[in-house]
Design a protein around this motif. Structure first.
Motif, PDB file in Angstrom:
ATOM      1  N   PHE A  17       0.829  -1.170  -0.078  1.00 42.70           N
ATOM      2  CA  PHE A  17      -0.046   0.027   0.006  1.00 42.70           C
ATOM      3  C   PHE A  17       0.729   1.258   0.100  1.00 42.70           C
ATOM      4  N   ALA A  18       2.137   1.232   0.565  1.00 45.89           N
ATOM      5  CA  ALA A  18       3.048   2.333   0.705  1.00 45.89           C
ATOM      6  C   ALA A  18       3.690   2.751  -0.661  1.00 45.89           C
ATOM      7  N   GLN A  19       3.666   1.844  -1.799  1.00 44.49           N
ATOM      8  CA  GLN A  19       4.390   2.059  -2.805  1.00 44.49           C
ATOM      9  C   GLN A  19       3.674   3.226  -3.960  1.00 44.49           C
ATOM     10  N   GLN A  20       4.243   4.111  -4.482  1.00 42.05           N
ATOM     11  CA  GLN A  20       3.634   5.375  -5.110  1.00 42.05           C
ATOM     12  C   GLN A  20       3.639   4.828  -6.754  1.00 42.05           C
ATOM     13  N   ARG A  21       2.558   5.137  -7.315  1.00 43.56           N
ATOM     14  CA  ARG A  21       2.184   4.763  -8.805  1.00 43.56           C
ATOM     15  C   ARG A  21       2.996   5.759  -9.411  1.00 43.56           C
ATOM     16  N   PRO A  22       3.793   5.053 -10.606  1.00 36.09           N
ATOM     17  CA  PRO A  22       4.471   5.951 -11.385  1.00 36.09           C
ATOM     18  C   PRO A  22       3.840   6.967 -12.397  1.00 36.09           C
ATOM     19  N   ALA A  23       4.302   8.273 -12.376  1.00 36.90           N
ATOM     20  CA  ALA A  23       3.797   9.353 -13.290  1.00 36.90           C
ATOM     21  C   ALA A  23       3.538   8.886 -14.708  1.00 36.90           C
ATOM     22  N   LEU A  24       2.291   8.684 -15.325  1.00 34.26           N
ATOM     23  CA  LEU A  24       1.854   8.336 -16.476  1.00 34.26           C
ATOM     24  C   LEU A  24       2.314   9.389 -17.446  1.00 34.26           C
ATOM     25  N   GLU A  25       2.782   9.127 -18.714  1.00 31.73           N
ATOM     26  CA  GLU A  25       2.852  10.201 -19.703  1.00 31.73           C
ATOM     27  C   GLU A  25       1.921   9.893 -21.104  1.00 31.73           C
ATOM     28  N   PRO A  26       1.446  10.678 -21.736  1.00 28.86           N
ATOM     29  CA  PRO A  26       0.749  10.386 -22.795  1.00 28.86           C
ATOM     30  C   PRO A  26       1.427   9.806 -23.781  1.00 28.86           C
ATOM     31  N   ILE A  27       0.715   8.690 -24.637  1.00 29.18           N
ATOM     32  CA  ILE A  27       1.415   8.059 -25.633  1.00 29.18           C
ATOM     33  C   ILE A  27       1.512   9.047 -26.824  1.00 29.18           C
ATOM     34  N   PRO A  28       2.903   9.077 -27.369  1.00 30.26           N
ATOM     35  CA  PRO A  28       2.884  10.105 -28.550  1.00 30.26           C
ATOM     36  C   PRO A  28       2.103   9.708 -29.825  1.00 30.26           C
ATOM     37  N   GLU A  29       1.803  10.464 -30.610  1.00 27.41           N
ATOM     38  CA  GLU A  29       1.262  10.079 -31.975  1.00 27.41           C
ATOM     39  C   GLU A  29       2.255   9.262 -32.700  1.00 27.41           C
TER      40      GLU A  29
END
Length: 107
Positions: A17-29
């Protein structure tokens, strides 16, 4: 005993529960297709009823290259122009075996 077991299970699950979710980046075109790939032609399919059979004719640039005949009771079969001469040959392996055939040059 129950409190100890509950505390152990909670302590074991706490790091998950303590783990942070990674920051997601949008998929490039996606990049545009290479030159020459934009003029890909799809086959023109004509469906005709001949008697009780259903016939599908496949054409590219107006040239008939394959016919699929589906009888009302039975297995469909294919007639294929393998050499480009206009003579159709029955080919029962067409649905299971797709051999790549490209036109390298036509005039």
């Amino acid at each position: 005993m129950r409190r100890t077991l509950t505390a152990l299970l909670l302590a074991a699950a706490l790091p998950a529960f303590a783990q942070q979710r990674p920051a997601l980046e949008p998929i490039p075109e996606p990049p545009p297709p290479p030159p020459g790939m934009t003029d890909i032609e799809e086959p023109q399919v004509t469906i005709v009823r001949r008697g009780e059979d259903t016939v599908q004719e496949y054409r590219i640039r107006g040239r008939l290259y394959m016919v699929k005949v589906t009888p009302p009771h039975g297995v469909p079969y294919y007639l294929i122009d393998k050499e480009g001469t206009g003579q159709m040959v029955r080919d029962d392996t067409a649905p299971t075996l797709a051999v790549p055939m490209w036109v390298i040059k036509s005039w």
